[in-house]
Design a protein around this motif. Structure first.
Motif, PDB file in Angstrom:
ATOM      1  N   THR A   1      56.453  48.912   1.942  1.00  0.00           N
ATOM      2  CA  THR A   1      57.162  47.648   2.159  1.00  0.00           C
ATOM      3  C   THR A   1      58.556  47.730   1.556  1.00  0.00           C
ATOM      4  O   THR A   1      59.546  47.312   2.176  1.00  0.00           O
ATOM      5  N   THR A   2      58.644  48.275   0.358  1.00  0.00           N
ATOM      6  CA  THR A   2      59.931  48.436  -0.316  1.00  0.00           C
ATOM      7  C   THR A   2      60.842  49.370   0.463  1.00  0.00           C
ATOM      8  O   THR A   2      62.047  49.128   0.582  1.00  0.00           O
ATOM      9  N   LEU A   3      60.277  50.444   1.022  1.00  0.00           N
ATOM     10  CA  LEU A   3      61.052  51.385   1.831  1.00  0.00           C
ATOM     11  C   LEU A   3      61.678  50.689   3.028  1.00  0.00           C
ATOM     12  O   LEU A   3      62.881  50.816   3.282  1.00  0.00           O
ATOM     13  N   TYR A   4      60.885  49.919   3.761  1.00  0.00           N
ATOM     14  CA  TYR A   4      61.389  49.273   4.971  1.00  0.00           C
ATOM     15  C   TYR A   4      62.395  48.169   4.641  1.00  0.00           C
ATOM     16  O   TYR A   4      63.390  47.997   5.360  1.00  0.00           O
ATOM     17  N   LEU A   5      62.158  47.443   3.569  1.00  0.00           N
ATOM     18  CA  LEU A   5      63.116  46.403   3.166  1.00  0.00           C
ATOM     19  C   LEU A   5      64.430  47.023   2.699  1.00  0.00           C
ATOM     20  O   LEU A   5      65.504  46.470   2.945  1.00  0.00           O
TER      21      LEU A   5
ATOM     22  N   ASN B   1      60.427  41.377  -6.615  1.00  0.00           N
ATOM     23  CA  ASN B   1      59.106  40.765  -6.754  1.00  0.00           C
ATOM     24  C   ASN B   1      57.994  41.765  -6.436  1.00  0.00           C
ATOM     25  O   ASN B   1      56.961  41.796  -7.109  1.00  0.00           O
ATOM     26  N   LEU B   2      58.214  42.579  -5.397  1.00  0.00           N
ATOM     27  CA  LEU B   2      57.203  43.561  -5.014  1.00  0.00           C
ATOM     28  C   LEU B   2      57.033  44.647  -6.064  1.00  0.00           C
ATOM     29  O   LEU B   2      55.913  45.085  -6.354  1.00  0.00           O
ATOM     30  N   THR B   3      58.145  45.089  -6.623  1.00  0.00           N
ATOM     31  CA  THR B   3      58.107  46.190  -7.591  1.00  0.00           C
ATOM     32  C   THR B   3      57.925  45.701  -9.024  1.00  0.00           C
ATOM     33  O   THR B   3      57.748  46.515  -9.936  1.00  0.00           O
ATOM     34  N   GLU B   4      57.983  44.376  -9.209  1.00  0.00           N
ATOM     35  CA  GLU B   4      57.847  43.768 -10.538  1.00  0.00           C
ATOM     36  C   GLU B   4      58.878  44.318 -11.511  1.00  0.00           C
ATOM     37  O   GLU B   4      58.599  44.601 -12.673  1.00  0.00           O
ATOM     38  N   GLN B   5      60.110  44.476 -10.985  1.00  0.00           N
ATOM     39  CA  GLN B   5      61.210  44.952 -11.818  1.00  0.00           C
ATOM     40  C   GLN B   5      62.350  43.932 -11.760  1.00  0.00           C
ATOM     41  O   GLN B   5      62.785  43.557 -10.676  1.00  0.00           O
ATOM     42  N   PRO B   6      62.822  43.499 -12.914  1.00  0.00           N
ATOM     43  CA  PRO B   6      63.889  42.486 -12.922  1.00  0.00           C
ATOM     44  C   PRO B   6      65.252  43.028 -12.508  1.00  0.00           C
ATOM     45  O   PRO B   6      66.123  42.278 -12.081  1.00  0.00           O
ATOM     46  N   TYR B   7      65.443  44.351 -12.631  1.00  0.00           N
ATOM     47  CA  TYR B   7      66.748  44.927 -12.318  1.00  0.00           C
ATOM     48  C   TYR B   7      66.555  46.218 -11.542  1.00  0.00           C
ATOM     49  O   TYR B   7      65.789  47.089 -11.954  1.00  0.00           O
TER      50      TYR B   7
ATOM     51  N   LEU C   1      61.657  44.568   9.568  1.00  0.00           N
ATOM     52  CA  LEU C   1      61.057  43.382   8.954  1.00  0.00           C
ATOM     53  C   LEU C   1      59.588  43.255   9.332  1.00  0.00           C
ATOM     54  O   LEU C   1      58.749  42.871   8.497  1.00  0.00           O
ATOM     55  N   LYS C   2      59.255  43.568  10.580  1.00  0.00           N
ATOM     56  CA  LYS C   2      57.856  43.506  11.003  1.00  0.00           C
ATOM     57  C   LYS C   2      57.033  44.554  10.268  1.00  0.00           C
ATOM     58  O   LYS C   2      55.888  44.289   9.854  1.00  0.00           O
ATOM     59  N   MET C   3      57.589  45.739  10.088  1.00  0.00           N
ATOM     60  CA  MET C   3      56.885  46.787   9.361  1.00  0.00           C
ATOM     61  C   MET C   3      56.670  46.376   7.905  1.00  0.00           C
ATOM     62  O   MET C   3      55.600  46.626   7.330  1.00  0.00           O
ATOM     63  N   ALA C   4      57.680  45.747   7.317  1.00  0.00           N
ATOM     64  CA  ALA C   4      57.551  45.278   5.936  1.00  0.00           C
ATOM     65  C   ALA C   4      56.479  44.198   5.836  1.00  0.00           C
ATOM     66  O   ALA C   4      55.685  44.177   4.882  1.00  0.00           O
ATOM     67  N   PHE C   5      56.448  43.309   6.812  1.00  0.00           N
ATOM     68  CA  PHE C   5      55.450  42.236   6.824  1.00  0.00           C
ATOM     69  C   PHE C   5      54.035  42.809   6.902  1.00  0.00           C
ATOM     70  O   PHE C   5      53.124  42.380   6.167  1.00  0.00           O
ATOM     71  N   ILE C   6      53.834  43.791   7.778  1.00  0.00           N
ATOM     72  CA  ILE C   6      52.495  44.366   7.962  1.00  0.00           C
ATOM     73  C   ILE C   6      52.059  45.124   6.712  1.00  0.00           C
ATOM     74  O   ILE C   6      50.936  44.952   6.224  1.00  0.00           O
TER      75      ILE C   6
END
Length: 205
Positions: free
Chosen positions: A45-49, A67-73, A30-35
């Motif tokens: 960020t997507t990888l770590y999440l 939200n990060l990838t701007e993909q609904p599915y 989570l910290k890595m994703a935040f940074i």
């Protein structure tokens, strides 16, 4: 370093732990994703999440990734009851194997002490079942080999060749299960069917 907001230095340490030493904790992910989100590096960020999702599958994580990838599915984030059950078994594989081994040892002790009176079928059948269960637990209770698509766009093909038929063209964020390796391709499971994707377009979780 993270607590004093030295984020780049903290990320360097975290990434060394994650990529080089292959050790991490959910909190570290989570910290890595935040940074990396703050740095604008959304693929990482997507990888770590996505890795965090393996330990804590919940709707908030998938919503953040969408939200990060701007993909609904997104493919690969639906966890069935069967997958949850096997995850529990995998997470407790060492304890399960140890318990089965203890049960087998108890059977052996009881048989040695009562070998004159013991019924051989009554001993050998449970012992054989325990041995098989120990073997399966020790060798087959392993997490699936998962990866996340990090190339954009990534082509999902029906054959491990550029001349194959295109199944789908996708962007970053989808989770896939790797079944095997064929040269520069991964054989994967894509929407319940066998497919292939270039290795350079995915990152293993």
């Amino acid at each position: 370093m993270f607590n004093t907001q030295n984020y780049k230095e903290a990320l360097a340490v975290y990434e060394n732990l994650y990529f080089e030493q292959q050790t991490y904790s959910p909190a570290m992910l989570l910290k890595m994703a935040f940074i990396t989100e703050g740095m604008g590096d959304y693929p990482k960020t997507t990888l770590y999440l996505s890795k965090y999702y393996e330990h804590n599958p919940n709707q908030r994580v998938t919503t953040k990734i969408r939200n990060l990838t701007e993909q609904p599915y997104l493919i690969g984030y639906q966890v069935s009851d069967q997958e949850q059950f096997f995850k529990i078994l995998i997470d407790n594989r060492i304890e399960i194997t140890a318990l089965l081994t203890i049960c087998l040892a108890i059977f052996l002790v009881l048989f040695v002490r009562n070998r004159d009176k013991a019924s051989k079928p009554a001993f050998f059948i449970p012992s054989f079942v325990l041995i098989v269960m120990i073997f399966l637990s020790n060798n087959y209770l392993k997490p699936p080999n998962r990866a996340i698509i990090t190339g954009s766009p990534t082509l999902i093909m029906d054959q491990p060749t550029a001349g194959g038929n295109l199944i789908s063209k996708v962007d970053v964020g989808h989770r896939i299960q790797i079944n095997s390796t064929k040269d520069t391709w991964f054989e994967i499971t894509w929407e319940d069917r066998k497919a292939y994707v270039k290795k350079q377009n995915v990152t293993k979780l």
